[in-house]
Design an enzyme around this catalytic site. Structure first.
Site, PDB file in Angstrom:
ATOM      1  N   ARG A  69       0.846  -1.194   0.000  1.00 11.60           N
ATOM      2  CA  ARG A  69       0.000   0.000   0.000  1.00 11.60           C
ATOM      3  C   ARG A  69       0.884   1.248   0.000  1.00 11.60           C
ATOM      4  NH1 ARG A  69      -1.862   0.822   4.319  1.00 11.60           N
ATOM      5  NH2 ARG A  69      -1.118  -0.977   5.482  1.00 11.60           N
ATOM      6  N   TYR A 197      -1.360  -3.757  -7.158  1.00  9.87           N
ATOM      7  CA  TYR A 197      -1.043  -4.551  -5.961  1.00  9.87           C
ATOM      8  C   TYR A 197      -2.144  -4.515  -4.912  1.00  9.87           C
ATOM      9  CZ  TYR A 197       1.034  -6.536  -1.882  1.00  9.87           C
ATOM     10  OH  TYR A 197       1.250  -7.345  -0.808  1.00  9.87           O
ATOM     11  N   LYS A 206      -9.519  -2.659   1.634  1.00 13.55           N
ATOM     12  CA  LYS A 206      -9.265  -1.467   2.463  1.00 13.55           C
ATOM     13  C   LYS A 206     -10.080  -0.261   1.993  1.00 13.55           C
ATOM     14  CE  LYS A 206      -6.503  -3.992   4.613  1.00 13.55           C
ATOM     15  NZ  LYS A 206      -5.970  -4.142   5.943  1.00 13.55           N
ATOM     16  N   HIS A 226     -10.461  -2.606  11.482  1.00  5.40           N
ATOM     17  CA  HIS A 226      -9.336  -3.424  11.005  1.00  5.40           C
ATOM     18  C   HIS A 226      -9.079  -4.530  12.035  1.00  5.40           C
ATOM     19  CE1 HIS A 226      -4.875  -3.371   9.419  1.00  5.40           C
ATOM     20  NE2 HIS A 226      -5.586  -4.278   8.798  1.00  5.40           N
ATOM     21  N   SER A 248      -1.225  -3.405  10.364  1.00  2.78           N
ATOM     22  CA  SER A 248      -0.853  -4.301   9.278  1.00  2.78           C
ATOM     23  C   SER A 248       0.407  -5.093   9.630  1.00  2.78           C
ATOM     24  CB  SER A 248      -0.605  -3.488   8.012  1.00  2.78           C
ATOM     25  OG  SER A 248      -1.760  -2.740   7.714  1.00  2.78           O
ATOM     26  N   CYS A 250       0.919  -7.268  11.905  1.00  2.00           N
ATOM     27  CA  CYS A 250       1.195  -7.382  13.346  1.00  2.00           C
ATOM     28  C   CYS A 250       0.487  -8.569  13.977  1.00  2.00           C
ATOM     29  CB  CYS A 250       0.818  -6.095  14.061  1.00  2.00           C
ATOM     30  SG  CYS A 250       1.942  -4.740  13.688  1.00  2.00           S
ATOM     31  N   ASP A 277      -9.034  -9.933   9.036  1.00  2.00           N
ATOM     32  CA  ASP A 277      -8.551  -8.579   8.713  1.00  2.00           C
ATOM     33  C   ASP A 277      -9.584  -7.475   8.948  1.00  2.00           C
ATOM     34  OD1 ASP A 277      -6.261  -7.079   7.678  1.00  2.00           O
ATOM     35  OD2 ASP A 277      -7.479  -6.659   5.919  1.00  2.00           O
ATOM     36  N   ARG A 374       2.362 -12.062  -0.477  1.00  2.00           N
ATOM     37  CA  ARG A 374       1.061 -12.448   0.106  1.00  2.00           C
ATOM     38  C   ARG A 374       0.467 -13.657  -0.598  1.00  2.00           C
ATOM     39  NH1 ARG A 374      -1.477  -8.728   4.190  1.00  2.00           N
ATOM     40  NH2 ARG A 374       0.193  -7.230   4.498  1.00  2.00           N
TER      41      ARG A 374
HETATM   42  P1  GTP Z   1      -2.252  -7.592   7.537  1.00  2.00           P
HETATM   43  O1  GTP Z   1      -2.748  -8.656   6.619  1.00  2.00           O
HETATM   44  O2  GTP Z   1      -1.146  -6.769   6.928  1.00  2.00           O
HETATM   45  O3  GTP Z   1      -3.322  -6.708   8.069  1.00  2.00           O
HETATM   46  O4  GTP Z   1      -1.468  -8.307   8.742  1.00  2.00           O
HETATM   47  P2  GTP Z   1      -1.847  -9.254   9.964  1.00  2.00           P
HETATM   48  O5  GTP Z   1      -2.116  -8.408  11.147  1.00  2.00           O
HETATM   49  O6  GTP Z   1      -2.862 -10.264   9.576  1.00  2.00           O
HETATM   50  O7  GTP Z   1      -0.444  -9.962  10.255  1.00  2.00           O
HETATM   51  P3  GTP Z   1       0.012 -11.497  10.206  1.00  2.00           P
HETATM   52  O8  GTP Z   1      -0.799 -12.368  11.108  1.00  2.00           O
HETATM   53  O9  GTP Z   1       0.079 -11.901   8.786  1.00  2.00           O
HETATM   54  O10 GTP Z   1       1.482 -11.414  10.833  1.00  2.00           O
HETATM   55  C1  GTP Z   1       2.495 -10.664  10.250  1.00  2.00           C
HETATM   56  C2  GTP Z   1       3.855 -11.040  10.786  1.00  2.00           C
HETATM   57  O11 GTP Z   1       3.858 -11.043  12.213  1.00  2.00           O
HETATM   58  C3  GTP Z   1       4.314 -12.411  10.335  1.00  2.00           C
HETATM   59  O12 GTP Z   1       5.644 -12.297   9.889  1.00  2.00           O
HETATM   60  C4  GTP Z   1       4.212 -13.245  11.566  1.00  2.00           C
HETATM   61  O13 GTP Z   1       5.176 -14.255  11.569  1.00  2.00           O
HETATM   62  C5  GTP Z   1       4.413 -12.248  12.703  1.00  2.00           C
HETATM   63  N1  GTP Z   1       3.667 -12.662  13.914  1.00  2.00           N
HETATM   64  C6  GTP Z   1       2.350 -12.972  13.982  1.00  2.00           C
HETATM   65  N2  GTP Z   1       1.984 -13.338  15.230  1.00  2.00           N
HETATM   66  C7  GTP Z   1       3.100 -13.252  15.991  1.00  2.00           C
HETATM   67  C8  GTP Z   1       3.364 -13.500  17.378  1.00  2.00           C
HETATM   68  O14 GTP Z   1       2.492 -13.880  18.158  1.00  2.00           O
HETATM   69  N3  GTP Z   1       4.644 -13.279  17.806  1.00  2.00           N
HETATM   70  C9  GTP Z   1       5.623 -12.860  16.952  1.00  2.00           C
HETATM   71  N4  GTP Z   1       6.835 -12.662  17.454  1.00  2.00           N
HETATM   72  N5  GTP Z   1       5.409 -12.626  15.632  1.00  2.00           N
HETATM   73  C10 GTP Z   1       4.168 -12.817  15.153  1.00  2.00           C
HETATM   74  C1  SPV Z   2      -2.797  -4.478   5.302  1.00  2.00           C
HETATM   75  O1  SPV Z   2      -1.832  -3.848   4.830  1.00  2.00           O
HETATM   76  O2  SPV Z   2      -3.312  -4.187   6.414  1.00  2.00           O
HETATM   77  C2  SPV Z   2      -3.357  -5.622   4.571  1.00  2.00           C
HETATM   78  C3  SPV Z   2      -2.844  -5.900   3.219  1.00  2.00           C
HETATM   79  O3  SPV Z   2      -4.231  -6.302   5.075  1.00  2.00           O
HETATM   80  S1  SPV Z   2      -3.504  -4.861   1.978  1.00  2.00           S
HETATM   81  O4  SPV Z   2      -4.727  -5.478   1.472  1.00  2.00           O
HETATM   82  O5  SPV Z   2      -2.506  -4.746   0.913  1.00  2.00           O
HETATM   83  O6  SPV Z   2      -3.818  -3.576   2.547  1.00  2.00           O
HETATM   84 MN    MN Z   3      -4.862  -5.532   7.095  1.00  2.54          MN
END
Ligand code: GTP
Ligand code: SPV
Ligand code: MN
Length: 592
Positions: A69, A197, A206, A226, A248, A250, A277, A374
């Site tokens: 983004r 993308y 989003k 979110h 994002s 996290c 999400d 992704r």
């Molecule tokens: P968006 O799709 O961008 O909104 O992200 P999301 O919040 O769904 O994040 P996602 O669960 O894909 O995690 C992103 C990164 O954080 C990955 O590299 C994971 O490995 C890391 N991660 C997720 N949960 C944990 C956790 O409990 N501890 C740690 N240390 N890392 C984590």
């Molecule tokens: C984020 O960035 O919080 C996502 C991926 O979930 S995107 O759809 O590219 O915004």
């Molecule tokens: Mn997201």
């Protein structure tokens, strides 16, 4: 495909502007989608992966300048700037259109224009909303098919109503300097140009389900957040639902699909995913808050996903999935990314398309997959998908959790004193930036409710809306918590193991919701007693570690309060007085 006069009138305008060579309505049929997949494979836009190991899966690479983004080029356009607020880029609606029209003029002269009707939320739900996205990208069509409910059924849901979001996307020439992601909340429309993308172009996600929908929710009395949505089923069969807002990359996808540690699994606890999400939340007939997932798939971060960290996500991506900007294992015709395993393929194609020796590449410290690569995977593939996924009313929420990446300040978990204090906690969120948006990674920035990049109106009014919702919910309001999985030790290693073990924290949260466990009252909220976090069977963590993770450093928290004060100052008269009071009270408690 429709007799809806509002749709027809809008499409006439779009056609006159982009002047397509050809127009194709996306009806949602499998024949049409199969033909589009074949076309994308024949032109090289997508690559088919091994039909046994990854049946129905495709690989796509975006332009190297188009991998996340672009918050600096994302706008909320309104008549008056104050309505977009201080946290959004703004331009007056008419001015922005003047700027954008030349970029769209004739842009599809040698291209096919696809018209995608789609529905956010289950077909038939009174809370679902329809959008129509026009695009010149087959990649967008195929992703929207996974992420939303597309085709005729969406048009049927719309009927002859004018209540649909008009989305105009063109990848144009994918020029960075002319890339714009523009929301016009006052007229229910989105214009996206020069990107191809994810979050920039899958306009249901989003752009609509957060930016436009947050504004609709403000006007109509509901919330677009979110947030992931998960259910924890107890051995007696009762399921409690939690929503959680993390910025994002996290940890939303990971938490939503977590595997219970043995100590809970053996007792019969189960975790079910409703969403990873986005949550749309309404007050139900019984006065409780209900959450529904408007999406139909997961657009998840690939790196770090593996058999140990998130086996459910991995299983979800084993069929009918689109991979974007991951590496290719040439011998296997499969995909690879950092953290999948310790065995990068020797014959690899790295994410920009260059054939390399993957082992040497990784040994040199270079990435084979882009950090924001992704997967787009259908929710129905998910082994732990909740049976309530299609429930038109959503699920009742017991707890709302905020969280982010904080190396030091925030403890593992704490509970707000009440709803209004919980809104303060959410508004004060900060997190280290990630690769999900272009720009520096690892810089702490304030990200209220994880909505900084996604709130479609003045965030001061958004805080006010949260407070209003709490008043309406009264004593039926979910309890509000904050978590932090990302505290680090002196060497920068994460102290808390995270992932499945996060359930230990969720269990404390649910026990608090049921009034089953005491807590320690501190300046920032209620903290667990260290011994109340169940550590049975955990690796490398003892009650002393937890005590450390729960420590609250008043000095750091006072510094943080100064950051919140700076944030609040941006809103001027649009900051609810209640939040100024919450901040003052918190500072007073910390200074005692
Ligand atoms: P968006 O799709 O961008 O909104 O992200 P999301 O919040 O769904 O994040 P996602 O669960 O894909 O995690 C992103 C990164 O954080 C990955 O590299 C994971 O490995 C890391 N991660 C997720 N949960 C944990 C956790 O409990 N501890 C740690 N240390 N890392 C984590
Ligand atoms: C984020 O960035 O919080 C996502 C991926 O979930 S995107 O759809 O590219 O915004
Ligand atoms: Mn997201």
């Amino acid at each position: 495909m429709t007799e809806n006069r509002y749709v027809k009138a809008w499409l006439d305008e779009v056609v006159a502007l982009v002047k397509p060579k050809q127009i194709v309505w996306i009806d949602g049929s499998e024949e049409q989608l199969a033909a589009l997949r074949d076309e994308a494979i024949s032109t090289g836009e997508m690559e088919a992966l091994d039909s046994e190991k990854l049946p129905g899966c495709l690989l796509h690479r975006t332009a190297p300048n188009d991998v996340a983004r672009v918050e600096g080029r994302t706008y909320i356009c309104t008549k008056n700037q104050v309505d977009a607020g201080p946290m959004n880029n703004w331009m007056e609606t008419g001015e922005m259109k003047k700027k954008l029209i030349p970029l769209y003029d004739g842009v599809m002269a040698d291209r096919t224009m696809y018209i995608i009707p789609y529905c956010m939320g289950p077909i038939g739900s009174p809370f679902s909303k329809v959008g129509i996205e026009v695009t010149d990208s087959i990649y967008v069509v195929l992703n929207m098919d996974i992420m939303t409910r597309i085709g005729k059924k969406a048009l049927e849901q719309l009927g002859d109503s004018n209540d649909f979001v008009r989305g105009l996307h063109s990848k144009a020439n994918v020029e960075e300097e002319n890339r714009y992601i523009v929301q016009f909340p006052e007229e229910n429309s989105i214009w996206s140009v020069n990107s191809a993308y994810g979050g920039n172009v899958l306009l249901g996600k989003k752009c609509f389900a957060l930016r436009i929908a947050s504004y609709q929710g403000y006007k109509e009395g509901w919330m677009a957040e979110h947030m992931l949505i998960l259910g924890i089923e107890a051995p007696n069969g009762e399921t409690s639902y939690i929503t959680a807002a993390f910025p994002s990359a996290c940890g939303k996808t990971n938490l939503a699909m977590l595997i219970p540690p043995e100590v809970y699994a053996k007792q019969g606890y189960k975790v079910w995913t409703v969403g990873d999400d986005i949550a749309w939340m309404h007050i139900g007939d019984d006065g409780r808050l209900y959450a529904m997932n408007p999406e139909a798939g997961f657009f998840g971060v690939a790196p770090g996903t593996n058999q140990k960290s998130n086996p459910n996500a991995l299983a979800t991506t084993r069929r009918n999935t689109i991979f974007t900007n991951v590496a290719k294992d040439v011998d296997q015709n499969t995909v690879w990314w950092e953290g999948l395993d310790k065995n990068p393929p020797e014959h690899a194609v790295e994410w920009t398309g260059k054939p390399v020796n993957g082992k040497e590449w990784v040994a040199e410290g270079k990435k084979l997959a882009h950090p924001n690569s992704r997967f787009t995977a259908p929710a129905v593939n998910c082994p732990c998908l909740s049976k309530e996924f299609e429930n038109p009313n959503g699920v009742p929420v017991s707890a709302i959790v905020f969280g982010g990446r904080r190396a030091k300040t925030a403890p593992l978990v704490y509970q707000s004193f009440d709803w209004a204090h919980g809104v303060f906690v959410g508004s004060a969120m900060a997190s280290e930036t990630t690769a999900a948006a272009t720009g520096a990674v690892g810089v702490v920035r304030r990200d209220p409710m994880a909505m900084r990049p996604f709130c479609g109106y003045n965030m001061g009014d958004y805080f006010g809306h949260w407070l209003e919702m709490g008043k309406k919910l009264g004593d039926k309001a979910p309890k509000i918590f904050n978590v932090n999985w990302f505290r680090t030790d002196e060497e920068g290693h994460f102290i808390w193991p995270g992932f499945g073990d996060n359930m230990r924290v969720l269990m404390w949260i649910l026990a608090r919701c049921r009034g089953e466990v005491d807590a320690v009252e501190t300046a920032i909220g209620y903290l667990p007693k260290a011994e109340d976090i169940n550590l049975e069977g955990i690796d490398g963590v003892d009650v002393e570690t937890v005590r450390g993770l729960l420590s609250v450093d008043s000095q750091l928290w006072l510094e943080d309060a100064a950051g919140v004060e700076e944030l609040y100052a941006m809103f001027g008269g649009r900051l609810p007085a209640e939040l100024a009071k919450q901040l003052a009270d918190q500072k007073a408690r910390l200074s005692r």
